[in-house]
Design an enzyme around this catalytic site. Sequence first.
Site, PDB file in Angstrom:
ATOM      1  N   LYS A 116      51.407  44.433  34.178  1.00 36.03           N
ATOM      2  CA  LYS A 116      49.881  44.990  34.327  1.00 36.03           C
ATOM      3  C   LYS A 116      49.604  46.353  34.282  1.00 36.03           C
ATOM      4  O   LYS A 116      48.389  46.731  33.807  1.00 36.03           O
ATOM      5  CB  LYS A 116      49.330  44.179  35.410  1.00 36.03           C
ATOM      6  CG  LYS A 116      49.313  42.647  35.320  1.00 36.03           C
ATOM      7  CD  LYS A 116      48.578  42.160  36.438  1.00 36.03           C
ATOM      8  CE  LYS A 116      48.156  40.693  36.135  1.00 36.03           C
ATOM      9  NZ  LYS A 116      47.156  40.094  37.151  1.00 36.03           N
ATOM     10  N   GLU A 200      43.945  48.603  43.120  1.00 35.60           N
ATOM     11  CA  GLU A 200      42.811  48.658  42.389  1.00 35.60           C
ATOM     12  C   GLU A 200      41.520  48.645  43.334  1.00 35.60           C
ATOM     13  O   GLU A 200      41.729  48.072  44.572  1.00 35.60           O
ATOM     14  CB  GLU A 200      42.315  47.546  41.644  1.00 35.60           C
ATOM     15  CG  GLU A 200      43.007  47.637  40.145  1.00 35.60           C
ATOM     16  CD  GLU A 200      42.942  46.405  39.323  1.00 35.60           C
ATOM     17  OE1 GLU A 200      42.267  45.400  39.662  1.00 35.60           O
ATOM     18  OE2 GLU A 200      43.510  46.198  38.040  1.00 35.60           O
ATOM     19  N   HIS A 235      41.374  32.844  43.487  1.00 40.24           N
ATOM     20  CA  HIS A 235      41.479  33.612  42.330  1.00 40.24           C
ATOM     21  C   HIS A 235      41.631  32.872  41.082  1.00 40.24           C
ATOM     22  O   HIS A 235      42.259  33.306  40.236  1.00 40.24           O
ATOM     23  CB  HIS A 235      42.584  34.633  42.375  1.00 40.24           C
ATOM     24  CG  HIS A 235      42.244  35.439  43.616  1.00 40.24           C
ATOM     25  ND1 HIS A 235      41.209  36.396  43.696  1.00 40.24           N
ATOM     26  CD2 HIS A 235      43.104  35.903  44.757  1.00 40.24           C
ATOM     27  CE1 HIS A 235      41.038  37.075  44.823  1.00 40.24           C
ATOM     28  NE2 HIS A 235      42.328  37.023  45.379  1.00 40.24           N
ATOM     29  N   GLU A 275      40.713  40.123  29.628  1.00 39.96           N
ATOM     30  CA  GLU A 275      39.537  39.984  30.883  1.00 39.96           C
ATOM     31  C   GLU A 275      39.111  41.264  31.566  1.00 39.96           C
ATOM     32  O   GLU A 275      39.752  42.137  31.648  1.00 39.96           O
ATOM     33  CB  GLU A 275      40.728  39.115  31.836  1.00 39.96           C
ATOM     34  CG  GLU A 275      41.214  37.723  31.433  1.00 39.96           C
ATOM     35  CD  GLU A 275      41.812  36.937  32.305  1.00 39.96           C
ATOM     36  OE1 GLU A 275      41.900  35.921  32.317  1.00 39.96           O
ATOM     37  OE2 GLU A 275      42.183  37.267  33.525  1.00 39.96           O
ATOM     38  N   GLU A 287      43.117  42.654  32.650  1.00 38.28           N
ATOM     39  CA  GLU A 287      44.430  42.091  32.178  1.00 38.28           C
ATOM     40  C   GLU A 287      44.366  41.465  30.723  1.00 38.28           C
ATOM     41  O   GLU A 287      43.203  41.215  30.383  1.00 38.28           O
ATOM     42  CB  GLU A 287      45.278  41.140  33.155  1.00 38.28           C
ATOM     43  CG  GLU A 287      44.780  39.878  33.319  1.00 38.28           C
ATOM     44  CD  GLU A 287      45.860  38.800  33.622  1.00 38.28           C
ATOM     45  OE1 GLU A 287      47.022  39.319  33.431  1.00 38.28           O
ATOM     46  OE2 GLU A 287      45.285  37.790  34.167  1.00 38.28           O
ATOM     47  N   ASN A 289      45.761  38.304  28.372  1.00 36.52           N
ATOM     48  CA  ASN A 289      46.856  37.294  28.239  1.00 36.52           C
ATOM     49  C   ASN A 289      47.053  36.885  26.841  1.00 36.52           C
ATOM     50  O   ASN A 289      45.929  36.658  25.919  1.00 36.52           O
ATOM     51  CB  ASN A 289      46.132  35.938  28.794  1.00 36.52           C
ATOM     52  CG  ASN A 289      45.998  36.091  30.360  1.00 36.52           C
ATOM     53  OD1 ASN A 289      46.849  36.540  31.023  1.00 36.52           O
ATOM     54  ND2 ASN A 289      44.638  35.646  31.018  1.00 36.52           N
ATOM     55  N   ARG A 291      48.076  34.819  25.052  1.00 33.83           N
ATOM     56  CA  ARG A 291      48.095  33.026  24.574  1.00 33.83           C
ATOM     57  C   ARG A 291      46.912  32.407  24.588  1.00 33.83           C
ATOM     58  O   ARG A 291      45.915  33.215  24.910  1.00 33.83           O
ATOM     59  CB  ARG A 291      49.096  32.601  25.920  1.00 33.83           C
ATOM     60  CG  ARG A 291      48.519  32.899  27.212  1.00 33.83           C
ATOM     61  CD  ARG A 291      48.849  32.115  28.026  1.00 33.83           C
ATOM     62  NE  ARG A 291      48.551  32.567  29.459  1.00 33.83           N
ATOM     63  CZ  ARG A 291      47.563  32.369  30.037  1.00 33.83           C
ATOM     64  NH1 ARG A 291      46.590  31.430  29.094  1.00 33.83           N
ATOM     65  NH2 ARG A 291      47.071  32.578  31.184  1.00 33.83           N
ATOM     66  N   ARG A 337      37.409  21.886  35.079  1.00 34.71           N
ATOM     67  CA  ARG A 337      38.711  21.684  35.007  1.00 34.71           C
ATOM     68  C   ARG A 337      39.135  20.289  36.299  1.00 34.71           C
ATOM     69  O   ARG A 337      38.524  20.481  37.584  1.00 34.71           O
ATOM     70  CB  ARG A 337      39.825  22.751  35.696  1.00 34.71           C
ATOM     71  CG  ARG A 337      39.706  23.891  34.767  1.00 34.71           C
ATOM     72  CD  ARG A 337      40.793  24.878  35.231  1.00 34.71           C
ATOM     73  NE  ARG A 337      40.506  26.146  34.359  1.00 34.71           N
ATOM     74  CZ  ARG A 337      41.552  27.039  34.430  1.00 34.71           C
ATOM     75  NH1 ARG A 337      42.622  26.922  35.025  1.00 34.71           N
ATOM     76  NH2 ARG A 337      41.208  27.884  33.416  1.00 34.71           N
TER      77      ARG A 337
HETATM   78  P1  ADP Z   1      46.148  36.864  37.678  1.00 36.34           P
HETATM   79  O1  ADP Z   1      46.917  37.499  36.604  1.00 36.34           O
HETATM   80  O2  ADP Z   1      47.102  36.614  39.056  1.00 36.34           O
HETATM   81  O3  ADP Z   1      45.184  35.657  37.124  1.00 36.34           O
HETATM   82  P2  ADP Z   1      44.015  38.879  37.495  1.00 36.34           P
HETATM   83  O4  ADP Z   1      44.189  40.316  37.452  1.00 36.34           O
HETATM   84  O5  ADP Z   1      43.544  38.136  36.144  1.00 36.34           O
HETATM   85  O6  ADP Z   1      45.142  38.073  38.016  1.00 36.34           O
HETATM   86  O7  ADP Z   1      42.949  38.374  38.371  1.00 36.34           O
HETATM   87  C1  ADP Z   1      42.311  37.254  39.066  1.00 36.34           C
HETATM   88  C2  ADP Z   1      41.211  36.894  39.676  1.00 36.34           C
HETATM   89  O8  ADP Z   1      41.251  38.042  40.714  1.00 36.34           O
HETATM   90  C3  ADP Z   1      39.877  37.971  38.967  1.00 36.34           C
HETATM   91  O9  ADP Z   1      39.511  36.694  37.953  1.00 36.34           O
HETATM   92  C4  ADP Z   1      39.005  38.236  40.129  1.00 36.34           C
HETATM   93  O10 ADP Z   1      38.557  36.919  40.573  1.00 36.34           O
HETATM   94  C5  ADP Z   1      40.260  38.717  41.071  1.00 36.34           C
HETATM   95  N1  ADP Z   1      40.400  40.201  40.768  1.00 36.34           N
HETATM   96  C6  ADP Z   1      41.235  40.633  40.205  1.00 36.34           C
HETATM   97  N2  ADP Z   1      40.945  42.286  40.333  1.00 36.34           N
HETATM   98  C7  ADP Z   1      40.119  42.218  41.159  1.00 36.34           C
HETATM   99  C8  ADP Z   1      39.615  43.534  41.691  1.00 36.34           C
HETATM  100  N3  ADP Z   1      39.780  44.637  41.404  1.00 36.34           N
HETATM  101  N4  ADP Z   1      38.437  43.438  42.519  1.00 36.34           N
HETATM  102  C9  ADP Z   1      37.724  41.940  42.976  1.00 36.34           C
HETATM  103  N5  ADP Z   1      38.505  40.710  42.422  1.00 36.34           N
HETATM  104  C10 ADP Z   1      39.524  40.957  41.573  1.00 36.34           C
END
Ligand code: ADP
Length: 446
Positions: A116, A200, A235, A275, A287, A289, A291, A337
Amino acid sequence: MFDKVLIANRGEIALRIQRACKELGIATVAVHSTADADAMHVRLADESVCIGPPAAAESYLNIPRLLSACEITGADAVHPGYGFLSENARFAEILEEHQITFIGPTSEHIQVMGDKIEAKETAKKLGIPVVPGSDGAVTSEPEAMKVAKAMGFPVLIKATAGGGGRGMKVAHTAADLGLALSTARAEAKAAFGNDAVYMEKYLTKPRHIEIQVFGDGQGNAIHLGERDCSLQRRHQKIWEEAPSPALNAEAQKEIGDTVAEAMRELNYRGAGTVEFLYEDGEFFFIEMNTRLQVEHPVTEAITGIDLVLEQIRVASGAQLVHRQSDITFSGHAIECRINAENPRTFRPSPGQITYWHPPGGLGVRVDSGVYQGYRIPPYYDSLIGKLIVHGKTRNECLMRLRRALSEFVIDGIETTIPLFNDLILQPDIVNGLYDIHWLEKYLAKS
Ligand code: ADP
């Protein structure tokens, strides 16, 4: 084009991929663990191979066994679906070494986006706005404190190798930071075998908006609009819709064009999802993905494009047939889902489905791998199906969703259907006014 595709997955996504293969006239090979001998993906495939005992590490995640299955059956390509080995760069590389096509991006792109920190750096270089945070990994508490103080609390500690919402901890104040750091690292180590973390700014009211992209690795890349996946618990997404109720056409076009341009620069191949968190009119990359996503049917509903079929075409060496100007968006789509879980606690509810009656009718799609009498094994993800509804407007879509949910009968296990029946009555949901924290707050007070 390929003669035979081995599908290295199970459940609804294995069936989804089989359907695309059948339409293209490609023979399919199912693989399965001993726990899945009776699964629908095994029954409907042209051939099947048992690859091991129930534990995923010894079956669906076991690369030597999957390679043997390719060899025995003569498969010339592998579709990994989502989860399992779909973002494993080494798997993609090994297949290529054996002259078997991995239906997905290059192993280099999987690797870059799988880390990441590297993904964020790459995004930044490509002109994509990212969430403010640490420059790379954070290794000690004093270092974390320095970063947090510079950004301001609350902050989020995230696993570099993260996925599925694991290894993520919020620190609201300086007093929380030490514990958040150590628990995030321990969770990351347990889940991914890698305890590297980064930080972050924790956004307090963002929406999760992601852009579907598609490239052919031959210089062409387009975007297929956004999906709003803000309704989440722990999440993890549970309801996804497109278009986002929070974006206007101008904002949608701007972010879509930025991302498509970045994918052209990367020379990205296959389907991908970039995303973002979206707050106060600004996008922040979190991030990518590399796929197919669980929620891809929402995009298929509003664009009319079969994403899996395009993945297979592009992997076989074909160029993208669609140009950006060919892509039009029609109506509104929502996916729910359907998980075998308690609808409040989300505790898994494996067991036998004693009665199964899925909804139908205009604008209703059910993607599922289960059937009446099927026994859901306790070893895997609890997703048993997806209900996708399409309407001319968001209102029509919601009306249709209400109707479809009322037709859906699943007996013998608990499912998330009662939760969706509640959600569609909530004014905030009806009006599209929800952020990523909405569902957790709703569950806490109801
Ligand atoms: P994963 O790969 O574990 O799914 P992500 O980076 O895609 O992790 O984040 C998943 C979720 O976590 C996001 O959709 C959001 O709801 C929450 N999230 C991630 N980063 C932040 C952030 N900086 N502030 C608030 N919520 C966050």
